[in-house]
Design a protein around this motif. Structure first.
Motif, PDB file in Angstrom:
ATOM      1  N   PRO A 171       7.091  -0.350  -5.999  1.00  0.00           N
ATOM      2  CA  PRO A 171       7.485   0.979  -6.493  1.00  0.00           C
ATOM      3  C   PRO A 171       8.942   1.046  -6.928  1.00  0.00           C
ATOM      4  N   ASP A 172       9.226   0.444  -8.056  1.00  0.00           N
ATOM      5  CA  ASP A 172      10.589   0.374  -8.565  1.00  0.00           C
ATOM      6  C   ASP A 172      10.516  -0.022 -10.037  1.00  0.00           C
ATOM      7  N   LEU A 173      11.131   0.751 -10.903  1.00  0.00           N
ATOM      8  CA  LEU A 173      11.110   0.452 -12.343  1.00  0.00           C
ATOM      9  C   LEU A 173      12.318  -0.372 -12.782  1.00  0.00           C
ATOM     10  N   THR A 174      13.168  -0.761 -11.845  1.00  0.00           N
ATOM     11  CA  THR A 174      14.398  -1.473 -12.196  1.00  0.00           C
ATOM     12  C   THR A 174      14.116  -2.761 -12.947  1.00  0.00           C
ATOM     13  N   ARG A 175      13.160  -3.545 -12.466  1.00  0.00           N
ATOM     14  CA  ARG A 175      12.912  -4.867 -13.060  1.00  0.00           C
ATOM     15  C   ARG A 175      12.358  -4.748 -14.475  1.00  0.00           C
TER      16      ARG A 175
ATOM     17  N   GLY B 293      15.255  -8.746  -3.632  1.00  0.00           N
ATOM     18  CA  GLY B 293      14.043  -8.126  -4.136  1.00  0.00           C
ATOM     19  C   GLY B 293      13.015  -9.148  -4.591  1.00  0.00           C
ATOM     20  N   PRO B 294      11.893  -8.683  -5.139  1.00  0.00           N
ATOM     21  CA  PRO B 294      10.831  -9.594  -5.584  1.00  0.00           C
ATOM     22  C   PRO B 294      11.007 -10.012  -7.045  1.00  0.00           C
ATOM     23  N   ARG B 295      10.246 -11.001  -7.447  1.00  0.00           N
ATOM     24  CA  ARG B 295      10.142 -11.329  -8.869  1.00  0.00           C
ATOM     25  C   ARG B 295       9.354 -10.233  -9.575  1.00  0.00           C
ATOM     26  N   LEU B 296       9.368 -10.259 -10.910  1.00  0.00           N
ATOM     27  CA  LEU B 296       8.482  -9.372 -11.656  1.00  0.00           C
ATOM     28  C   LEU B 296       7.052  -9.588 -11.177  1.00  0.00           C
ATOM     29  N   THR B 297       6.320  -8.521 -11.043  1.00  0.00           N
ATOM     30  CA  THR B 297       4.923  -8.632 -10.663  1.00  0.00           C
ATOM     31  C   THR B 297       4.077  -9.029 -11.872  1.00  0.00           C
ATOM     32  N   PHE B 298       2.841  -9.393 -11.591  1.00  0.00           N
ATOM     33  CA  PHE B 298       1.879  -9.692 -12.645  1.00  0.00           C
ATOM     34  C   PHE B 298       1.842  -8.566 -13.678  1.00  0.00           C
ATOM     35  N   PHE B 299       1.687  -7.327 -13.211  1.00  0.00           N
ATOM     36  CA  PHE B 299       1.507  -6.217 -14.143  1.00  0.00           C
ATOM     37  C   PHE B 299       2.788  -5.928 -14.917  1.00  0.00           C
TER      38      PHE B 299
END
Length: 449
Positions: free
Chosen positions: A23-27, A121-127
């Motif tokens: 839940p974050d639009l930063t990436r 933080g995480p890598r970009l997700t699949f979606f």
């Protein structure tokens, strides 16, 4: 699927399961920024809701194409191949284009991955990566308008990287509660996150008053121009027919009569109204009616694979991607309205995160018997486990047949529909998009998307 496409898709899946969001639009916004914000090079319509998003997107796309515009469409999940998630001019992008979009995004994704990982933080997700690919492919084409289906929710969905001209919200029900909330009001609040002060809002009719109240309050808070189904827009009349239905509808800018919609079910008429209103808002600010002949041609030609789709005759096999209780309820209504089966056999497979009890309970009154199976998805409920749930719901072990092999399950369902020489039996396939896709594939429909 070529080996190169398989490798690209595997690399995407390694990032995160599709049903997991961050839940974050930063990436996604950072990736778009580094790429030069390709999503700002065309107009767009963004669509959220619990059910009906994909079909509404396809109807919008068809209308805009008939109006002479070049379109991009991104929807999810796919039925047979990941290339279906990105369509240009109504057709899935080819494998070469899909791979090129992946490679175009890769250096920017790797840069954002490094930034995010450095900050814990995480890598970009699949979606997120798929959204970036779609927006890049649309700019490369280039398209005039992008029709963008939200993946999950609205507020934090990666499609929020786009600033839409028109925002559409279809009917809202309970689904994805683990991410969106346990109540209709909470879920509606997440869906309302796609509304912006600068976009025209088209809001579908809501069966739940709490959803309608949340959406109305949000639109009023933003001060955005809005059209609500049941008020400014709506279905005036509809008559079911062979292969579709005749409609009269009220749009934002005009009334449209004697329209043939080549889709089955009352819910599709409501999807069509939202699509018409969205196109009126985009093309003429909601003040200029659509061309009557153009609109009639578009609705007569639209397709929506895996949504109340007649896959074969004798016996009729109807495939629907209904994967939540609201979708199952709509499917039951559609079957009862359009078919007069003397025997109705279900073929059902459901994913683990879904409300299997409620889906089966909704389908049970329609079905004389049900064949329980499973798709190849690792998230599929095993057939033996789902069959036990079905026996409890149906209350009659003789009405529940278990068949883990999907080809065998199809044959069992067809045989049951034809039992005793019955020529008017039917098979209804439902429970998950993956099941619908694999049945379509086995019936030779994989190319028709």
């Amino acid at each position: 699927m070529s080996e190169q496409l398989r490798a690209v898709y595997a690399a995407l899946l390694e990032r995160a399961p599709e049903n997991r969001i961050e839940p974050d639009l930063t990436r996604i916004r950072r990736v778009m920024e580094l790429m030069g914000d390709p999503q700002r090079s065309y107009r767009s319509i963004r669509i959220a809701g619990t059910n009906g998003k994909t079909t509404t997107a396809r109807i919008i796309e068809q209308i805009l194409r008939e109006a002479g515009l070049r379109t991009g469409r991104t929807t999810s999940p796919h039925l047979h191949s990941p290339v279906e998630r990105i369509a240009i001019d109504g057709a899935p992008i080819d494998e070469e284009g899909f791979i090129q979009a992946y490679e175009d995004v890769l250096p920017f994704a790797e840069a954002v991955d490094a930034e995010s990982l450095a900050a814990g933080g995480p890598r970009l997700t699949f979606f997120e990566y798929m959204v970036a690919m779609a927006f890049q492919a649309f700019a490369t084409a280039p398209v005039d308008v992008a029709v963008v289906e939200v993946g999950l929710g609205g507020t934090w969905d990666a499609t929020g990287a786009i600033d839409p001209d028109v925002s559409v919200i279809t009917a809202i029900g309970l689904d994805h509660q683990d991410y969106l909330g346990d109540t209709i009001a909470e879920i509606a609040g997440e869906k309302a996150g796609i509304l912006t002060a600068g976009s025209f809002a088209v809001i579908g009719e809501q069966a739940e008053p709490d959803a309608a109240d949340v959406l109305r309050d949000r639109a009023a808070e933003l001060g955005c121009e809005a059209a609500f189904e049941g008020e400014q827009i709506g279905v005036l009349s509809r008559t079911p027919g062979v292969g579709g239905q005749m409609l009269s509808v009220q749009g934002i800018a005009g009334r449209y009569d004697s329209l043939f919609l080549s889709l089955l079910g009352e819910h599709q008429a409501h999807n069509a109204v939202l699509a018409i209103a969205a196109c009126e808002a985009l093309l003429g600010g909601g003040e200029t009616p659509l061309g009557a002949e153009m609109l009639a041609d578009a609705l007569a030609r639209v397709t929506s694979p895996g949504r109340a789709e007649v896959a074969r005759q004798a016996p009729t096999v109807l495939i629907d991607a209904a994967h939540n209780p609201a979708g199952a309820e709509v499917l039951v209504e559609t079957v009862r309205e359009n078919f007069r089966f003397t025997r109705t056999i279900g073929l059902v497979g459901i994913l683990a995160e879904k409300d299997a009890d409620a889906i089966l309970a909704t389908l049970e009154p329609l079905l004389d018997a049900v064949v329980i199976s499973q798709s190849s998805s690792p998230r599929a409920i095993p057939a033996d486990v789902l069959a036990d749930i079905a026996r409890d719901v149906f209350g009659d072990e003789d009405r529940v047949i278990e068949s883990a092999s999907l080809p065998d399950a199809i044959q069992r369902a067809v045989d049951l529909a034809e039992d005793g020489g019955d020529q008017f039996g039917g098979v209804v396939v439902a429970g998950s998009i993956t099941l619908a896709a694999e049945v379509r594939d086995l019936l030779g429909l994989a190319e028709e998307v």
